[in-house]
Design a protein around this motif. Structure first.
Motif, PDB file in Angstrom:
ATOM      1  N   ASP A 182      13.216  -7.067  -2.416  1.00 24.76           N
ATOM      2  CA  ASP A 182      13.009  -6.034  -3.101  1.00 24.76           C
ATOM      3  C   ASP A 182      11.813  -4.987  -2.726  1.00 24.76           C
ATOM      4  N   THR A 183      10.562  -5.900  -3.982  1.00 26.28           N
ATOM      5  CA  THR A 183       9.744  -4.570  -3.782  1.00 26.28           C
ATOM      6  C   THR A 183       8.454  -5.107  -2.172  1.00 26.28           C
ATOM      7  N   ARG A 184       8.842  -6.039  -1.356  1.00 22.19           N
ATOM      8  CA  ARG A 184       8.466  -6.267  -0.206  1.00 22.19           C
ATOM      9  C   ARG A 184       8.763  -5.037   0.653  1.00 22.19           C
ATOM     10  N   GLN A 185      10.325  -4.213   0.145  1.00 17.84           N
ATOM     11  CA  GLN A 185      10.415  -3.162   1.345  1.00 17.84           C
ATOM     12  C   GLN A 185      10.383  -1.893   0.816  1.00 17.84           C
ATOM     13  N   VAL A 186       9.681  -2.124  -0.630  1.00 19.33           N
ATOM     14  CA  VAL A 186       9.146  -0.564  -1.019  1.00 19.33           C
ATOM     15  C   VAL A 186       8.294  -0.083  -1.210  1.00 19.33           C
ATOM     16  N   ALA A 202       7.177  -1.677   1.965  1.00 17.63           N
ATOM     17  CA  ALA A 202       6.548  -0.679   3.060  1.00 17.63           C
ATOM     18  C   ALA A 202       6.494   0.582   3.158  1.00 17.63           C
ATOM     19  N   THR A 203       7.974   1.143   3.029  1.00 18.30           N
ATOM     20  CA  THR A 203       8.703   2.084   2.564  1.00 18.30           C
ATOM     21  C   THR A 203       7.235   3.136   2.342  1.00 18.30           C
ATOM     22  N   PHE A 204       6.681   2.766   1.120  1.00 18.46           N
ATOM     23  CA  PHE A 204       5.740   2.950   0.370  1.00 18.46           C
ATOM     24  C   PHE A 204       4.137   3.442   1.482  1.00 18.46           C
ATOM     25  N   ALA A 251       4.177   3.574   4.321  1.00 15.67           N
ATOM     26  CA  ALA A 251       4.320   3.747   5.713  1.00 15.67           C
ATOM     27  C   ALA A 251       4.742   5.550   5.816  1.00 15.67           C
ATOM     28  N   THR A 252       4.849   6.178   3.833  1.00 16.68           N
ATOM     29  CA  THR A 252       4.284   7.030   3.707  1.00 16.68           C
ATOM     30  C   THR A 252       3.201   8.032   2.998  1.00 16.68           C
ATOM     31  N   ARG A 253       2.611   6.962   2.757  1.00 12.98           N
ATOM     32  CA  ARG A 253       1.156   7.939   2.793  1.00 12.98           C
ATOM     33  C   ARG A 253       0.274   6.969   3.528  1.00 12.98           C
ATOM     34  N   SER A 254       0.127   6.743   4.839  1.00 15.74           N
ATOM     35  CA  SER A 254      -0.902   5.977   6.005  1.00 15.74           C
ATOM     36  C   SER A 254      -1.777   6.854   6.083  1.00 15.74           C
TER      37      SER A 254
END
Length: 294
Positions: A276-280, A282-284, A286-289
């Protein structure tokens, strides 16, 4: 060497993590949802320890409160039907494990903190765990690895070491060992915080130790060094002249959670291990790249 007792020196002030540690013991800082001290305690229990000796100071009550029962909270959770959360706080410590709290009245160093635990240890082998050092292994908890090695090799002491960058040797106690292909190598000497030029190797002592009780006699004879502190490494150096002391290269890796960078790295490492936290993450990221650059 059956190790039933573990010592946790937790009297330090945690100045590298101020201002949070002004009111909160650094060992209680959370890594996601678990305080640092819990990782070290779980590691000790997994290795067979059933008596946990916390060497603390008179101002730090949070650790004792954490391992004590919280009847009001338990009642509230039970009344609300939150049985999963109730199980979480009930399982902080297994029923067969007991806690002993010893006060270190003056900040006289790690060696002095270990010596303060002597009345609770008695004439038994014991472990010392520094909760700042979060040691993670995908195979077997590090202290369990060390206990297994000690049972095979029967040393007077077994000290965890890891290879560090040469330019960082002045931060650690550095060991000189006999050449071996095994994880456990006999120590010839230990040098506390040497210069790069004087360091005998790049193997640094980290926060896990196994001792037989003769270390206490040596600590009693150890003179205070720099800053008026009694150094544990000085007693280990004296022990090397008397009995086999082994440096153990553990299977795993370490996060130094006595500083901000280590806390961040440990949090990310553990977050990556849970779906669950790994997906969080990845999303974070990706949006802050754009902020991270290449």
């Amino acid at each position: 060497m059956r190790v039933r007792k573990a010592v946790f020196p937790v009297a330090g002030l945690g100045t590298r993590l101020l201002p949070a540690t002004k009111v909160l013991a650094k060992e209680m800082l959370p890594i996601i949802d678990k305080p640092l001290i819990q990782f070290a305690v779980d590691e000790a229990i997994a290795a067979g320890c059933d008596t946990l000796v916390f060497v603390t100071n008179r101002y730090k009550h949070a650790i004792a409160d954490y391992f004590d029962r919280s009847y009001e909270l338990e009642y509230t959770l039970a009344e609300a039907g939150k049985h999963q959360l109730l199980d979480v706080i009930h399982n902080i410590l297994p029923a067969h494990v007991r806690c002993v709290f010893v006060t270190q009245r003056e900040p006289l160093g790690l060696g002095h903190a270990v010596l303060c635990a002597q009345p609770a240890i008695g004439n038994e082998p014991f472990a010392v765990l520094l909760p700042d050092d979060l040691l993670l292994s995908r195979t077997q908890p590090v202290l369990s690895q060390m206990v297994d090695a000690a049972q095979r090799l029967a040393p007077a002491a077994l000290v965890a070491v890891e290879q560090v960058p040469r330019e960082q040797v002045s931060r650690y106690g550095i060991v000189d060992v006999e050449v071996t292909d095994e994880r456990a190598a006999r120590m010839r000497r230990v040098v506390e915080k040497p210069s790069v030029e004087d360091a005998p190797s790049d193997l640094a002592i980290v926060g896990r130790y196994l001792f037989d009780p003769q270390i206490f006699g040596l600590l009693e004879k150890t003179a205070a060094g720099v800053g008026g502190e009694i150094q544990l490494t000085d007693a280990i150096a004296a022990l090397i002249d008397r009995a086999p002391v082994l440096a153990y290269r553990f299977d795993g890796h370490r996060h130094d959670c006595g500083n901000r960078a280590g806390v961040v790295q440990a949090t990310l490492d553990l977050a990556l291990q849970s779906e669950d936290t790994r997906q969080v993450l990845a999303t974070f990221f990706a949006t802050r790249s754009d902020e991270l650059g290449d």
